[in-house]
Scaffold this active site. Structure first.
Site, PDB file in Angstrom:
ATOM      1  N   LYS A   1       0.857  -1.195   0.000  1.00 35.55           N
ATOM      2  CA  LYS A   1       0.000   0.000   0.000  1.00 35.55           C
ATOM      3  C   LYS A   1       0.887   1.236   0.000  1.00 35.55           C
ATOM      4  CE  LYS A   1      -4.449   1.174   0.309  1.00 35.55           C
ATOM      5  NZ  LYS A   1      -5.647   0.449  -0.139  1.00 35.55           N
TER       6      LYS A   1
ATOM      7  N   GLY B   1     -18.570   3.981  -2.319  1.00 33.78           N
ATOM      8  CA  GLY B   1     -19.922   4.190  -1.789  1.00 33.78           C
ATOM      9  C   GLY B   1     -20.938   4.612  -2.833  1.00 33.78           C
TER      10      GLY B   1
HETATM   11  P1  NAD Z   1     -12.892   8.149  -2.472  1.00 31.84           P
HETATM   12  O1  NAD Z   1     -11.809   9.125  -2.292  1.00 31.84           O
HETATM   13  O2  NAD Z   1     -13.439   7.961  -3.831  1.00 31.84           O
HETATM   14  O3  NAD Z   1     -14.119   8.497  -1.499  1.00 31.84           O
HETATM   15  C1  NAD Z   1     -13.992   8.646  -0.133  1.00 31.84           C
HETATM   16  C2  NAD Z   1     -15.338   9.097   0.406  1.00 31.84           C
HETATM   17  O4  NAD Z   1     -15.293   9.111   1.823  1.00 31.84           O
HETATM   18  C3  NAD Z   1     -15.702  10.514  -0.030  1.00 31.84           C
HETATM   19  O5  NAD Z   1     -17.092  10.553  -0.298  1.00 31.84           O
HETATM   20  C4  NAD Z   1     -15.416  11.341   1.206  1.00 31.84           C
HETATM   21  O6  NAD Z   1     -16.185  12.524   1.265  1.00 31.84           O
HETATM   22  C5  NAD Z   1     -15.796  10.366   2.282  1.00 31.84           C
HETATM   23  N1  NAD Z   1     -15.201  10.656   3.574  1.00 31.84           N
HETATM   24  C6  NAD Z   1     -13.964  11.095   3.854  1.00 31.84           C
HETATM   25  N2  NAD Z   1     -13.825  11.256   5.181  1.00 31.84           N
HETATM   26  C7  NAD Z   1     -14.999  10.893   5.730  1.00 31.84           C
HETATM   27  C8  NAD Z   1     -15.494  10.824   7.046  1.00 31.84           C
HETATM   28  N3  NAD Z   1     -14.724  11.195   8.077  1.00 31.84           N
HETATM   29  N4  NAD Z   1     -16.739  10.376   7.238  1.00 31.84           N
HETATM   30  C9  NAD Z   1     -17.512  10.007   6.189  1.00 31.84           C
HETATM   31  N5  NAD Z   1     -17.117  10.073   4.934  1.00 31.84           N
HETATM   32  C10 NAD Z   1     -15.883  10.493   4.709  1.00 31.84           C
HETATM   33  O7  NAD Z   1     -12.351   6.783  -1.860  1.00 31.84           O
HETATM   34  P2  NAD Z   1     -12.827   5.305  -2.177  1.00 31.84           P
HETATM   35  O8  NAD Z   1     -11.926   4.762  -3.216  1.00 31.84           O
HETATM   36  O9  NAD Z   1     -14.298   5.278  -2.367  1.00 31.84           O
HETATM   37  O10 NAD Z   1     -12.427   4.593  -0.816  1.00 31.84           O
HETATM   38  C11 NAD Z   1     -13.338   4.495   0.285  1.00 31.84           C
HETATM   39  C12 NAD Z   1     -12.934   3.301   1.123  1.00 31.84           C
HETATM   40  O11 NAD Z   1     -12.962   2.135   0.299  1.00 31.84           O
HETATM   41  C13 NAD Z   1     -11.515   3.367   1.695  1.00 31.84           C
HETATM   42  O12 NAD Z   1     -11.486   2.743   2.949  1.00 31.84           O
HETATM   43  C14 NAD Z   1     -10.719   2.565   0.696  1.00 31.84           C
HETATM   44  O13 NAD Z   1      -9.525   2.054   1.253  1.00 31.84           O
HETATM   45  C15 NAD Z   1     -11.720   1.474   0.382  1.00 31.84           C
HETATM   46  N6  NAD Z   1     -11.443   0.767  -0.858  1.00 31.84           N
HETATM   47  C16 NAD Z   1     -11.415   1.409  -2.060  1.00 31.84           C
HETATM   48  C17 NAD Z   1     -11.118   0.673  -3.193  1.00 31.84           C
HETATM   49  C18 NAD Z   1     -11.123   1.306  -4.556  1.00 31.84           C
HETATM   50  O14 NAD Z   1     -10.930   0.568  -5.536  1.00 31.84           O
HETATM   51  N7  NAD Z   1     -11.342   2.590  -4.715  1.00 31.84           N
HETATM   52  C19 NAD Z   1     -10.864  -0.692  -3.126  1.00 31.84           C
HETATM   53  C20 NAD Z   1     -10.926  -1.322  -1.886  1.00 31.84           C
HETATM   54  C21 NAD Z   1     -11.218  -0.574  -0.758  1.00 31.84           C
END
Ligand code: NAD
Length: 427
Positions: A104, A221
């Site tokens: 990571k 999300g």
């Molecule tokens: P992203 O940057 O696209 O979105 C993050 C979201 O979280 C945004 O809507 C932001 O406003 C919100 N956010 C930030 N701080 C917050 C808080 N304190 N409370 C509530 N919402 C908050 O990121 P993403 O890629 O959607 O990642 C979200 C999660 O999913 C992370 O934990 C990431 O590690 C995990 N994830 C993502 C992927 C991927 O392919 N993108 C894969 C596996 C896991």
């Protein structure tokens, strides 16, 4: 109670180690990453001044294949968080049985404060600092929180400048035009949906009208909201870093997306275009909710899709959802896990629920190395099979050892990583 993600990750590992009666020489090696890289990234800001950012790349374990994992841009990034995320990647790739290890990356930065040019220079600087240690057969980055396909495109370009020739398999989550995969953009959510559908079946719920609250409205999300809504689930709450909205009659994810794209707050959903915090209704059918309130709503399914440590010993008892599908990494602490298990909540853990992202990243690399590209249908068909088979493999261990789904997933993953370590003679 620990808010340190790495301490929590090690507590999760220890549970599985005990169940498996794991060789202590393997356990010893799983307690630390194989390599931690910390770099300084000087960036010329638009003002002409140089600002130095700190970046990390943690290469946790490569027994099953090259290190693999996203790069996070966030002001709270720290070494322990990146270590935890790299460890979870190792476990995740093993849970879904893809031939990759875990790694990571992260940069301590608030990307919202940078111009597009500054963001590009930072992203290129990250690659210049690390290019000797990454690559398709060494370590393969991807997007994570606040990093995008565009950033992957810049990083690919910089990597190829440094190394010469084309190397699309160096990074995944790229735009389609430079070797990205169909379906990668929504694969984390889609994989989460496949896993959730299995859980819904096990709980005997009818998807039609099953209520869902989603914390975090980014890549993971927002796509989850869209796909579930299309399947007849009722999304009643969504939130982002500025808070969220609850609507008893259901939320149209496309409308919520529009509000966000226009720079508005999700809470505005109830109010139409007029929006200010003091005008937000506090009760009633449609209202503003904080991120904390969202977690405790009376819903069937809760989807944490933002950051770590959201469900803790402080709120676990108040969670009303029957199923938690963890799209975020590390949203639940080990203490909260125990409370939820006792309450009978079916928690589908991050290393299974959100593995669709890395699975399609793996497909992306396969396509890059063949230089032959699949249709979206091909991708989704393969993804569905992997997610369903993996859910079942975890479920069987849950039944066999009478443990929660997280421990069961760790048992499966540790079994697989340990086997590869043994076969390589690393014990
Ligand atoms: P992203 O940057 O696209 O979105 C993050 C979201 O979280 C945004 O809507 C932001 O406003 C919100 N956010 C930030 N701080 C917050 C808080 N304190 N409370 C509530 N919402 C908050 O990121 P993403 O890629 O959607 O990642 C979200 C999660 O999913 C992370 O934990 C990431 O590690 C995990 N994830 C993502 C992927 C991927 O392919 N993108 C894969 C596996 C896991």
């Amino acid at each position: 109670m620990s808010q340190n993600a790495f301490t929590n990750a090690m507590a999760q590992l220890e549970k599985a180690v005990k169940i498996l009666n794991l060789d202590e020489n393997i356990f010893e090696q799983l307690k630390q990453p194989q390599r931690i890289l910390t770099v300084s990234i000087p960036v010329k800001m638009d003002s002409g001044k140089i600002k130095t950012f700190t970046g990390y790349r943690v290469q946790y374990n490569n027994a099953r294949g090259p290190f693999k994992g996203g790069i996070r841009y966030h002001w709270n990034v720290n070494e322990d968080e990146v270590k935890a995320l790299a460890f979870w990647m190792t476990m995740k790739c093993a849970t879904v049985g893809i031939p990759l290890g875990g790694g990571k990356g992260g940069v301590i930065v608030n990307p919202k404060e940078l111009s597009s040019g500054e963001l590009e220079r930072l992203s290129r600087g990250y690659v210049r600092a690390l290019y000797k240690y990454v690559g398709s057969d060494q370590d393969v980055p991807a997007p994570d929180v606040y990093t995008t396909p565009q950033i992957m495109g810049w990083m690919l370009d910089e990597f190829e400048k440094m190394t010469g020739g084309h190397a699309p398999g160096f990074i995944t989550g790229k735009p389609l035009s430079v070797g990205g995969s169909e379906g990668r953009g929504f694969s984390t959510a889609q994989g989460g949906v496949y896993a959730l559908e299995q859980a819904v079946q096990k709980k005997g719920l009818n998807p039609q009208g099953t209520t869902v609250a989603i914390q975090g409205f980014g890549n993971a999300g927002s796509h989850m909201a869209r796909i579930l809504n299309k399947k007849g689930y009722k999304i009643v709450a969504v939130s982002d870093s500025k808070g969220g909205v609850y609507n008893q009659d259901g939320i149209d994810p496309a409308k919520a997306e529009e509000i966000k794209k226009g720079g508005g707050m999700l809470g505005c959903y109830c109010l139409g275009s007029v929006c200010s915090l003091d005008k937000m209704p506090k009760d009633g059918k449609c209202r503003f909710v904080s991120n904390e309130e969202l977690l405790e709503l009376d819903v069937d399914v809760l989807v944490p899709a933002a950051l770590e440590n959201q469900i803790t010993v402080d709120n676990a008892e108040k969670i009303k959802a029957k199923i938690i599908a963890e799209l975020a990494n590390g949203p639940t602490t080990p203490e909260a896990d125990e409370i939820l298990f006792k309450k009978g909540v079916l928690l589908v853990p991050d290393i299974l629920t959100n593995a669709g992202g890395v699975t399609v990243s793996y497909f992306e690399q396969v396509q890059n190395s063949y230089n032959y590209y699949w249709t979206e249908n091909d991708v989704l068909e393969q993804l569905k099979k992997i997610m369903e088979d993996s859910f079942e493999a975890v479920w069987q261990r849950k039944e066999k050892y009478n443990v929660d789904m997280r421990t069961a997933a760790f048992v499966l993953a540790v079994e697989r990583v340990a086997q590869a370590m043994k076969d390589r003679g690393r014990v």
